[in-house]
Write an enzyme that holds these catalytic residues in place. Structure first.
Site, PDB file in Angstrom:
ATOM      1  N   ASP A  23      -6.115 -23.873  52.673  1.00 35.72           N
ATOM      2  CA  ASP A  23      -7.017 -22.937  52.007  1.00 35.72           C
ATOM      3  C   ASP A  23      -6.752 -22.862  50.503  1.00 35.72           C
ATOM      4  O   ASP A  23      -5.930 -23.607  49.956  1.00 35.72           O
ATOM      5  CB  ASP A  23      -6.905 -21.560  52.675  1.00 35.72           C
ATOM      6  CG  ASP A  23      -8.256 -20.868  52.809  1.00 35.72           C
ATOM      7  OD1 ASP A  23      -9.155 -21.128  51.990  1.00 35.72           O
ATOM      8  OD2 ASP A  23      -8.413 -20.046  53.733  1.00 35.72           O
ATOM      9  N   ASP A  55     -17.583 -18.526  53.932  1.00 37.05           N
ATOM     10  CA  ASP A  55     -17.465 -18.341  55.378  1.00 37.05           C
ATOM     11  C   ASP A  55     -18.828 -18.146  56.027  1.00 37.05           C
ATOM     12  O   ASP A  55     -19.690 -17.403  55.530  1.00 37.05           O
ATOM     13  CB  ASP A  55     -16.587 -17.129  55.691  1.00 37.05           C
ATOM     14  CG  ASP A  55     -15.131 -17.371  55.346  1.00 37.05           C
ATOM     15  OD1 ASP A  55     -14.778 -18.527  55.034  1.00 37.05           O
ATOM     16  OD2 ASP A  55     -14.342 -16.408  55.387  1.00 37.05           O
TER      17      ASP A  55
END
Length: 434
Positions: free
Chosen positions: A146, A211
């Site tokens: 990430d 997301d």
């Protein structure tokens, strides 16, 4: 609506893949984040893995189980290693991955290119080699990486490419030193710096956007982006459109969840775009409808094609003019090649049923002057043949996925003499006029 020029859409021409012998095909599996975020333990997660076995998803090819954020203690050990949360994994991380492997799964884990993960746990910046050793020792062979808690520019003196390259270099160095298979690396950069142009040099996949959410507007926005970058996917390197929301809180349950037709569109688009397919829903509560979508063998066969790695791409936008960027109404007409025939995907982005018409030769993969058999990858039936064009009725936010195969020449004497008659000429150079 923004209308973009063709020359601005392509980015890099083709993708530069990191072909290090792993990750030739996109992964199929499960990811813990969208269901549980930080609220889980090993018992809860193993129940999801067991549900995958019971529902036939492991057999269908979903062989990866990905442990996302929040698995560790807040602080490293005195030796500087990441420590598994003893409350969540009382028997240890090795025990957890061994149980997954006994069920038949490969195990993946999560970390971050910054000081901390997005959940606030230890990230891997400055500890790439140490953390890689820990993950490997625990039994993981895939790393989702990430992009939170980035160190100051004066510390890194690098952009995203350089920060991610630190882990790529650690993976390569460990593989050479130990003679082991390199760990797969999935970059989660969120699309801020166009990772579809450069990330194939570093890992096997890269997130292209923020997301995903389990409603149609989120899917449409992601598909709109995919309309312009789908050509950047190939073997060993692919766009990652985020997790599968098929079955989130049961298909069709309001508010906000996907209808059955929307869930089919979601799965079909992600699969034919060759994105990683990571289930992000609670499979212990899965309905038969959910499993019927996730286990569609005809669609999965295209996703896992061993000979053709490219994704489908739009050949016509439909509602909008071609090359129009519109997060509500992305491209509707898509095609691509496969080992099993020419793929067509018709996506109805409107709120009402639509009869969607196209000429076969709008697809680059179709031969002119030929008849094609038509196989429906959702009904799993052969639906006759098509010559030159065809029409399909598609429900609101629904999808049609077709596989066409050449069965011979078209009948003689058909007029117009060319499907694109405005380009058709006689031997003397005069144009045919319809």
């Amino acid at each position: 609506m923004l209308r973009l020029k063709y020359v601005c859409l392509l980015g890099a021409v083709g993708v530069t893949a990191l072909d290090n012998g792993i990750g030739k095909l996109p992964v199929l599996g499960y990811n813990t984040w969208n269901v549980f975020q930080c609220d889980y333990n090993d018992t809860v997660l193993l129940a999801q893995a067991q549900a995958m076995v019971q529902h036939g998803l492991l057999e269908a090819g979903y062989k990866w189980f990905m442990l996302d954020d929040c698995y560790s203690s807040k602080n490293r050990s005195t030796e500087g290693a990441i420590v598994a949360d003893p409350q969540k994994f009382p028997s240890g991380m090795k025990n957890f991955t061994q149980k997954l492997k006994c069920l038949g799964f490969n195990a993946g884990i999560y970390s971050d290119a910054g000081y901390r993960t997005c959940g606030g746990f230890p990230g891997s910046y400055g500890n790439e080699a140490k953390d890689l050793e820990t993950f490997s020792d625990w039994g993981f062979s895939y790393l989702k990486y990430d992009n939170c808690y980035i160190p100051f520019d004066s510390v890194t003196q690098e952009n995203a490419y350089g920060r991610y390259k630190r882990m790529t270099d650690a993976i390569e160095a460990r593989s050479k030193t130990t003679g082991s298979t390199p760990m797969q690396l999935a970059l989660c950069e969120w699309g801020w710096q166009q990772p579809w142009i450069w990330a194939g040099r570093l890992g096997q996949s890269w997130r292209v956007d923020g997301d995903i959410r389990p409603w149609w507007s989120s899917l449409a926005s992601i598909i709109n982006l995919a309309s312009f970058i789908s050509s950047q996917t190939d073997f060993y390197a692919r766009n990652d459109y985020d997790m599968l929301e098929v079955g989130n809180n049961d298909i069709g349950t309001p508010p906000g969840n996907l209808t059955f037709d929307e869930a089919k569109s979601h799965f079909t688009t992600w699969a034919l775009l060759k994105s990683p397919l990571l289930i992000g829903t609670d499979l212990t509560k899965a309905t038969a409808e959910t499993i019927s979508i996730l286990a569609n063998k005809d669609i999965l066969k295209i996703h896992q094609d061993p000979d053709i790695g490219q994704a489908i791409a739009p050949f016509r936008w439909g509602k909008n003019a071609d090359w129009t960027s519109d997060p509500q109404y992305p491209a509707q007409y898509w095609t691509g090649n496969s080992s099993y025939g020419v793929v067509f995907m018709l996506l109805n982005t409107l709120d009402t049923p639509q009869t969607m018409f196209f000429n076969l030769t709008e697809s680059w993969a179709i031969r002119a002057g030929r008849v094609y058999s038509v196989y429906d990858m959702w009904s799993h039936t052969l639906n006759g043949t098509a010559t030159r064009n065809m029409s399909v009725t598609v429900p609101p936010h629904g999808v049609s996925a077709l596989l066409l195969n050449d069965v011979g020449p078209e009948p003689t004497g058909m007029e117009p003499f060319c499907a694109g008659y405005w380009q058709c000429t006689y031997p003397n150079g005069t144009y045919y006029s319809n």
